[in-house]
Scaffold this motif. Structure first.
Motif: not given
Length: 801
Positions: A424, A331, A334, A322, A326
């Motif tokens: 990201g 990430e 993710s 987070n 990004r």
């Protein structure tokens, strides 16, 4: 007549010299300075302070709220109240059409109404297995509303709409502190009509509360700068802390610019400014850190798993997935960083550039998929920012007009640059964070230029800004040529005509002041309509359309949209404009699907242009997904094809076809983006004896689990969290839960299949993917499958022989 030869001694003045001073040489009078572009505005009188004054202030609040400031014209406060009321009506209109909106957060709100522990931690389920991947503050207003009024679409979304109206009010108050009521009203109207604001203040993502809190930080900073007030600077720090508890580091994008602004312009000594900023930093830590401290200090067994993290730590979630992830695209866990595409998928060179979140660069915010969300007034805001800084260049260091431009300009520039270059995860709706700054700069700049419109240079600047805005609106509306095709020409003609009239009014005013004033008034109204016409039309279109799922966009479809949810016709294999996602949908005009429109394993991932970016992880495009080869696009309450979504698609008891895993027409990536359509039969089965178990069922992915949870009001375990990649539970841990009789059903399919990590382990070569795959492999090998509607269930209390 006689004369005298008397002379005073040397060094002594003549006796009469004191009576005859030398004559003064007249000096030419200095030329009068022109009126400043931003003259000083009187501040409202300070009221009594302290607890003893509270009763009096409360008693006089209704009269003060109606009358407003004593120096305001009578029409100002009714105009403001009308603006706030109109904003509330716009944002509340047809609010329940979006159903559960983002089921991911709706399920967490539901859990918060059933368990105070889930309320505190932001758990996805009342059994407190895992949290959402954000701090819980944005969930608290919705959960309180649902506890008071009962859980419904309205009780979830109404607080967001009211936050939108409150943000407009705070923005007006902030601009009005230093500028005229006209500037404040223009800023408020510009914010209310921003399409992405009309979208997010009607949706249950954290962004609504985030924008309100950040606007409050700007208000507090403006108040602090006026008198170097420590109290207001502490208020600003506290609002930043609360914003952090809403969306972690997204709250701090503007914090450096705000700190620098105060250090530069506050009317006090430098070292006192430094001490005050440090105290404000303490307020940030206290307001935002108390909850983090509780989570980090509690043993893992006493709290739910921190969703979105790879090590059950909120700090790593904050600075990783987070946070910096990004920005730099790293990430872990993710869909953009940690996930893997299925094995054997041969993509064109460059297809994975920026991991599917669009091209980065200085023009990103003006591109096809983002321009219509936020950029309508952005060129005007940038021009007016430069005008404001130039006009105040010779003002005193502590001038509040220049301070206001520094505050809002710092907000706009810092946030826009980060959004433009972050590699990201980036969604179009993130740009709502720019809306208050754009609106404030427009209101402040137009306020000054309109006041000085009788001076030709400023009239030319105002006319040029209006012309640029009209031309840019013409371009944006041209990207959605099927949407009100007459509007782009009306906006262009009206804007250019108003710009010409503003200049012509200067020459007419020299002949007749009354004629010039009338021309300027008509030009101003026409220019206002032209500037707001495009975004207002997009905002109304947004309000009239249902929005579901994780990735949503405002306004109609646009050509050439890039990235998930980039337009009504789809983008990268998604069907729909990001409003209601349908699996297996056609990539659409301007969407780019898998090469040749074919997803891996023979699944139809949506038709797209060959050589494009992979279909944006199309719903149903991977094993375990939903229906294949359907349009699934929902617009204004209509459905098309067997995989379509009706307006109540997320309501309990709704039915629909789908592949294994019960995708049934919603979401993508095996339930990652939009959840599942739950049949009546499946809901009834989950409710049987559900009170005897901690979790009525377990499945992979939070969106998938949320759909079943909302349909049954029973806790459902979301293995792997939102992406299905969190190492939230090992196979041995799940086996222990089954042995203890805490989980009744296992629902096959889920988000981990989107990464090729199915039960066969195809493409799953890292730990977090293999754990959910191992759980499903163990379940399918030891328990009997039962098809319920479109889903496959396994009764974990009845193992096979």
């Amino acid at each position: 007549m006689t004369t005298t030869s008397y002379s005073p001694p040397a060094g002594e003045p003549w006796p009469e010299a004191a009576n005859f001073p030398p004559p003064e040489v007249p000096q030419p009078a200095p030329a009068p300075d022109p009126a400043p572009l931003f003259p000083e505005q009187p501040l409202p009188p300070a009221g009594p302070t302290g607890p003893a004054s509270w009763s009096g202030r409360l008693r006089t609040l209704p009269a003060r709220a109606w009358r407003g400031r004593a120096d305001d014209p009578r029409w100002v406060r009714p105009a403001l109240l009308g603006l706030l009321a109109a904003t509330a009506v716009l944002y509340l209109w047809g609010l329940s059409a979006s159903g559960w909106a983002n089921a991911f957060y709706s399920a967490a709100v539901q859990a918060g109404t059933q368990s105070w522990k889930a309320f505190f931690f932001g758990s996805s389920d009342a059994g407190n297995f895992i949290t959402v991947d954000k701090p819980p503050m944005s969930l608290w207003p919705m959960a309180c509303s649902a506890r008071i009024f009962g859980l419904s679409s309205w009780s979830l979304l109404a607080p967001q709409a009211l936050m939108g109206s409150a943000t407009v009010g705070v923005l007006y108050a902030t601009v009005r502190r230093r500028f005229s009521p006209l500037g404040g009203l223009l800023a408020g109207a510009a914010l209310a009509l921003t399409p992405v604001a009309a979208l997010m203040f009607r949706f249950n993502n954290p962004d609504a509360l985030l924008v309100l809190l950040l606007t409050l930080t700007a208000y507090g900073l403006v108040r602090a700068i006026e008198t170097a007030s420590t109290r207001w600077l502490l208020f600003t720090g506290a609002m930043f802390g609360f914003a952090f508890l809403t969306k972690t580091l997204a709250a701090f994008l503007i914090l450096p610019a705000f700190a620098v602004s105060y250090l530069v312009v506050a009317p006090t000594g430098f070292w006192r400014r430094v001490r005050q900023v440090l105290l404000a930093g303490v307020a940030v830590v206290v307001a935002g850190g108390w909850w983090v401290a509780v989570v980090e200090l509690l043993p893992a067994s006493a709290r739910p798993y921190v969703g979105g993290s790879q090590d059950n730590s909120f700090l790593s979630l904050t600075f990783g997935y987070n946070g910096l992830g990004r920005v730099n695209g790293n990430e872990r866990g993710s869909v953009g960083g940690g996930g893997r595409l299925p094995a054997g998928l041969d993509l064109p060179a460059g297809a994975m550039r920026n991991r599917g979140w669009g091209q980065t660069g200085i023009t990103r915010l003006f591109g096809s998929d983002i321009g219509g969300q936020i950029a309508w007034l952005m060129p005007a805001a940038l021009i007016l920012l430069l005008v404001g800084l130039w006009a105040t260049r010779r003002y005193a260091r502590t001038d509040t007009a220049r301070a206001a431009f520094l505050v809002w300009g710092g907000w706009l520039i810092s946030t826009a640059l980060i959004f433009s270059f972050m590699s990201g995860i980036f969604h179009q709706y993130y740009t709502v964070a720019l809306a208050p700054a754009v609106a404030a700069l427009v209101g402040m700049g137009v306020d000054g230029l309109w006041r000085a419109r009788h001076r030709l240079p400023y009239a030319l600047v105002l006319a040029g800004t209006l012309a640029v805005t009209a031309v840019w609106a013409f371009v944006l509306l041209g990207r959605s040529s099927d949407f009100l095709p007459w509007l782009r020409w009306a906006v262009l003609a009206g804007g250019l005509a108003a710009a010409a009239a503003l200049v012509a009014g200067q020459f007419a005013g020299k002949a007749s002041g009354r004629v010039g004033a009338r021309i300027a008034s008509v030009a101003g109204l026409l220019g206002l309509a032209a500037a707001f016409g495009g975004p207002a039309a997009y905002a109304v279109d947004t309000v009239g359309t249902a929005h579901n799922g994780s990735i949503i966009t405002a306004g109609p479809s646009v050509k050439g949209a890039f990235g998930p949810g980039g337009g009504r016709h789809g983008a990268q294999g998604f069907a729909g404009n990001g409003r209601v996602f349908a699996p297996g949908g056609q990539g659409g005009q301007g969407g780019q699907g898998f090469p040749g429109g074919q997803a891996p394993h023979g699944q139809n991932g949506g038709q797209g242009r060959p050589g494009g970016f992979p279909g944006g992880f199309p719903g149903g495009g991977f094993p375990g997904g939903g229906s294949a080869g359907t349009n699934g696009r929902h617009e204004r309450g209509t459905t098309t094809g067997p995989g379509a979504i009706d307006p109540e698609g997320m309501d309990p008891g709704s039915t629909g076809p789908g592949g294994p895993g019960g995708m049934g027409g919603m979401g993508g990536m095996g339930g990652l983006l939009g959840g599942t359509k739950v049949s009546d039969e499946a809901a009834a089965l989950l409710k049987e004896n559900a009170d005897h178990y901690t979790w009525a069922a377990a499945t992979t992915g939070s969106q998938n689990a949320a759909s079943y949870q909302l349909a049954t009001s029973k806790p459902v375990m979301a293995l792997g969290g939102f992406n299905g990649t969190d190492p939230s539970l090992s196979l041995s841990g799940f086996q222990q839960y089954v042995q203890e009789g805490r989980v009744h059903w296992y629902i096959a399919g889920g988000a981990h299949r989107a990464f090729g990590g199915g039960a066969d382990g195809n493409g799953a070569d890292d730990k977090q993917q293999s754990e959910t795959a191992q759980i499903e492999a163990w379940v399918t090998g030891h328990f009997t499958a039962k098809t319920v509607g479109s889903a496959t269930f396994y009764d974990l209390t009845a193992p096979t022989s």
